[in-house]
Design an enzyme around this catalytic site. Structure first.
Site, short mmCIF file in Angstrom:
data_model
loop_
_atom_site.label_atom_id
_atom_site.label_comp_id
_atom_site.label_asym_id
_atom_site.label_seq_id
_atom_site.Cartn_x
_atom_site.Cartn_y
_atom_site.Cartn_z
N GLY A 60 0.83 -1.21 0.00
CA GLY A 60 0.00 0.00 0.00
C GLY A 60 0.86 1.25 0.00
O GLY A 60 2.03 1.21 0.39
N GLN A 86 3.14 10.15 1.13
CA GLN A 86 4.41 9.47 1.36
C GLN A 86 5.44 9.79 0.28
O GLN A 86 6.63 9.64 0.50
CB GLN A 86 4.21 7.94 1.39
N CYS A 143 5.91 -0.16 7.51
CA CYS A 143 5.56 0.97 6.67
C CYS A 143 6.79 1.41 5.89
O CYS A 143 7.89 1.46 6.44
CB CYS A 143 5.06 2.12 7.55
N LEU A 144 6.60 1.75 4.62
CA LEU A 144 7.71 2.22 3.79
C LEU A 144 8.31 3.51 4.35
O LEU A 144 9.47 3.82 4.08
CB LEU A 144 7.23 2.48 2.35
N HIS A 186 -4.51 1.95 7.47
CA HIS A 186 -3.11 2.41 7.52
C HIS A 186 -2.89 3.55 6.52
O HIS A 186 -2.30 4.57 6.85
CB HIS A 186 -2.20 1.21 7.22
N GLU A 187 -3.40 3.38 5.29
CA GLU A 187 -3.16 4.40 4.24
C GLU A 187 -3.99 5.67 4.51
O GLU A 187 -3.50 6.78 4.27
CB GLU A 187 -3.47 3.83 2.85
N HIS A 196 -2.27 7.76 6.94
CA HIS A 196 -1.21 8.57 6.33
C HIS A 196 -1.76 9.92 5.85
O HIS A 196 -1.14 10.97 6.07
CB HIS A 196 -0.60 7.85 5.11
NI NI Z 1 2.69 3.24 5.61
#
Ligand code: NI
Length: 175
Positions: free
Chosen positions: A47, A52, A94-95, A136-137, A140
């Protein structure tokens, strides 16, 4: 099509609330294509949210298809959780939070509405991993990271570890 740089904690852009998309123009389509390239480039990434990659607008995407299945990219513009039920605890990564994973408590079932890239209204009903990635997204887009859902002590330990990690490597490791 291009792979964008993913911002990582503690970058302050990740803490800003992203603004709704008002016009799905060529620039937004380009951003969506770039986000897909960026997400599929990341090992095990399932995702991504637009802020991000430094674009403070409200776009999320995810692909939770299994490795032996064809890819199944879902893009939601201006996503909004309209219903959330149940409870599930799952280990998240998470990235934008390098070298860390932790258990996070989320709703097990969510209904999300938004718009797809062809400007059609969409409603998604998801459970389990699909519900987790949506929450989660969307977090963000509201400036929230999964480490905000863990205990203060765990978060402080992570901050200390990150400091050491950045010192040792002389920069953020890629993942
Ligand atoms: Ni993330």
């Amino acid at each position: 099509m291009a792979i964008r740089t993913i911002l990582t904690y503690p970058d302050t852009v990740l803490r800003e609330r992203a603004e709704p998309v008002t016009n799905i123009d060529g620039k937004i389509q380009q951003l969506i294509d770039d986000m897909a390239d960026t997400m599929y480039h990341g090992p095990n990434a399932i995702g991504l949210a637009s802020n991000q990659v430094g674009e403070p607008c409200r776009i999320i995407m995810f692909d939770i298809s299994a490795k032996d299945e064809p890819s199944d990219l879902v893009v939601v513009i201006n996503p909004e959780i309209i219903e959330a039920n149940g409870q599930i605890v799952n280990e998240e990564g998470c990235l934008s939070v390098i070298d860390y994973r932790a258990d996070v408590k989320r709703a097990e079932y969510v209904t999300v509405k938004g718009i797809d890239r062809e400007e059609n209204p969409v409603t998604l009903k998801k459970e389990g991993l699909g519900a987790i990635v949506l929450q989660h997204e969307i977090d963000h887009l509201n400036g929230i990271l999964f480490i905000d859902h863990i205990s203060k002590l765990k978060r402080e330990l992570y901050k200390m570890r990150l400091k050491k990690l950045l010192k040792r490597k002389g920069g953020a490791p890629v993942m």
